[in-house]
Design an enzyme around this catalytic site. Structure first.
Site, PDB file in Angstrom:
ATOM      1  N   TYR A   4      -1.353  -4.720   7.465  1.00  0.00           N
ATOM      2  CA  TYR A   4      -0.588  -4.633   6.441  1.00  0.00           C
ATOM      3  C   TYR A   4      -1.316  -5.180   5.188  1.00  0.00           C
ATOM      4  CZ  TYR A   4       3.218  -6.873   3.508  1.00  0.00           C
ATOM      5  OH  TYR A   4       3.731  -7.180   2.284  1.00  0.00           O
ATOM      6  N   GLU A  46       3.043  -2.296  -1.819  1.00  0.00           N
ATOM      7  CA  GLU A  46       2.964  -2.843  -0.519  1.00  0.00           C
ATOM      8  C   GLU A  46       2.699  -1.423   0.442  1.00  0.00           C
ATOM      9  OE1 GLU A  46       6.754  -3.403   1.774  1.00  0.00           O
ATOM     10  OE2 GLU A  46       5.912  -5.452   2.354  1.00  0.00           O
TER      11      GLU A  46
END
Ligand code: ADP
Ligand code: MG
Length: 399
Positions: free
Chosen positions: A119, A207
């Site tokens: 991530y 993101e």
């Protein structure tokens, strides 16, 4: 402003960031054509909506055990069948709300042999007044859940804008992702390029979930979301052209045409206010009196009659609105201009909800006279407290 995954990947690729090859498709035929351009044998068909959680999402029109909005396909025929299943149907994910979102675009992309998912995200962090890079070894899953149950697995690195991205930032990213050797170097390069893209494009959020390590030892952006500072869009016509209005709230789209700051909310009292601070105060005082605002609307300092009319129509087009509170301080904007706008708009649109108006400031008497002589049933208020009490009472009475 948000854009689709495939558009974000196009932008990132321009900054030399690795993404799997893929093509957008608006029809089943285009999806098949896209797949034919890819090497195969594994394809991924991805619904393009401005919301995440697509993989685990459900299509409202399909049986409950049907696959979600991110599908691995092993042949061109499978790509075709998946495209048929998805296009035009409604995808419901944890981020869309119950109503879901209609899928009008697809992205057909190379299937990647994934070794590990990570991530990485970037935001403008108000607390540190810096861009923050947030990384975790726990990619591919719900990052909010990771933050809640294992916060130690998330590392935040902030970057001083005066010095920009430094080699030690890249090393911190690689370290937090527990990478070594070539992969660590790849992570350093990638994070530097991401910072370049983020600042050059005036992003406010980026993101990547997941960022993947492939079986071949490459780092690739497998899924990404990007949003941009609307106030800086004039500097990026290419980004602005990526806007997909069908993904936005229709009232917010209409408001943006008139340069009105409008945000739809859940309550039933429509607000028209000038100045963001006054708008916030107005929402607070409505709540203090026991009701909820239906919107935030700042018509700005130098609004014209046309702008006020447009604002009024937007508020009235919201079926949830059971009453309207206009709260204007006439500084740059004169009270008579506001009053004219209200009268014109209220006459154009059938005004069937109570309207309380509080005017103060430049030309306040002329403004009040215009409203009083308009023949409309407008309830005048003397100050903000009085105005909030009156509109809340009116709406409660009508309910
Ligand atoms: P969302 O976050 O909206 O569910 P993602 O693009 O993250 O959508 O896809 C969900 C999961 O599907 C990913 O975590 C990954 O495991 C898998 N996936 C997505 N794209 C690919 C791809 N190109 N190749 C292989 N697997 C993929
Ligand atoms: Mg994802």
């Amino acid at each position: 402003m948000n854009i689709h995954e495939y558009q974000a990947k196009e932008l990132l690729a321009k900054y030399g960031i690795g993404v799997p090859t893929g093509y957008p498709a608006l029809t089943v035929e285009e999806a098949v054509e896209a797949a034919k351009k890819l090497p195969g044998p594994l394809y991924v068909v991805k619904a393009q909506i401005h919301a995440g959680g697509r993989g685990k999402g459900k299509f409202a029109e399909l049986p409950a055990d049907a696959k979600g909005g991110v599908r691995l396909a092993k042949s061109i025929e499978d790509v075709q069948a998946d495209a048929r299943d998805m296009l035009g149907n409604t995808l419901v994910t944890v981020q869309t709300g119950e109503a879901g979102k209609q899928v009008n675009r697809l992205y057909v992309t190379d299937g990647v042999d994934i070794a590990k998912e990570y991530y990485l995200s970037m935001v403008v962090d108000r607390a540190s007044s810096r861009i923050a890079m947030i990384v975790s070894t726990e990619g591919g899953m719900d990052i909010e859940e990771v933050a809640h149950s294992t916060p130690e697995k998330i590392t935040t690195i902030t970057i001083d804008p005066a010095t920009g991205f430094m080699p030690h930032h890249g090393r911190s990213v690689a370290f937090a992702l527990k990478l070594s050797g070539d992969l660590a170097k790849a992570a350093q390069k990638l994070s530097k390029k991401l910072y370049e893209a983020f600042t050059a494009l005036d992003c406010d959020m980026l993101e990547i979930n997941p960022l993947v390590e492939t079986a071949g030892g490459e780092l690739l952006v497998l899924d990404t979301k990007m949003s941009f500072d609307s106030n800086a869009l004039y500097r990026h016509p290419d980004v602005e052209a990526m806007r997909d209005e069908t993904e936005e709230d229709p009232m917010e789209v209409e408001a943006s045409k008139y340069d009105l700051a409008y945000i739809k909310l859940d309550g039933d009292i429509g607000c028209m206010v000038n100045g963001a601070g006054l708008a916030m105060t107005t929402m607070d005082i409505i709540k203090l009196n026991g009701s909820f605002p239906a919107n935030f609307l700042d018509v700005g300092g130098g609004a014209t009659t046309e702008k006020v009319t447009a604002a009024f129509k937007i508020i009235l087009s919201d079926p949830a609105v059971k009453g309207i509170l206009v709260n204007i301080f006439g500084g740059i904007m004169r009270c008579d201009t506001i009053a004219e706008g209200i009268v014109i708009a209220a006459k154009e649109v059938e005004l069937d909800v109570p309207l309380v108006v509080r005017l103060e400031g430049t030309n306040v008497q002329q403004g009040k006279d215009i409203l009083a002589n308009s023949g409309l049933s407008i309830i005048p208020a003397d100050d903000l407290g009085d105005a909030a009490k009156k509109i809340v009472a009116q709406v409660k009475e009508a309910a």
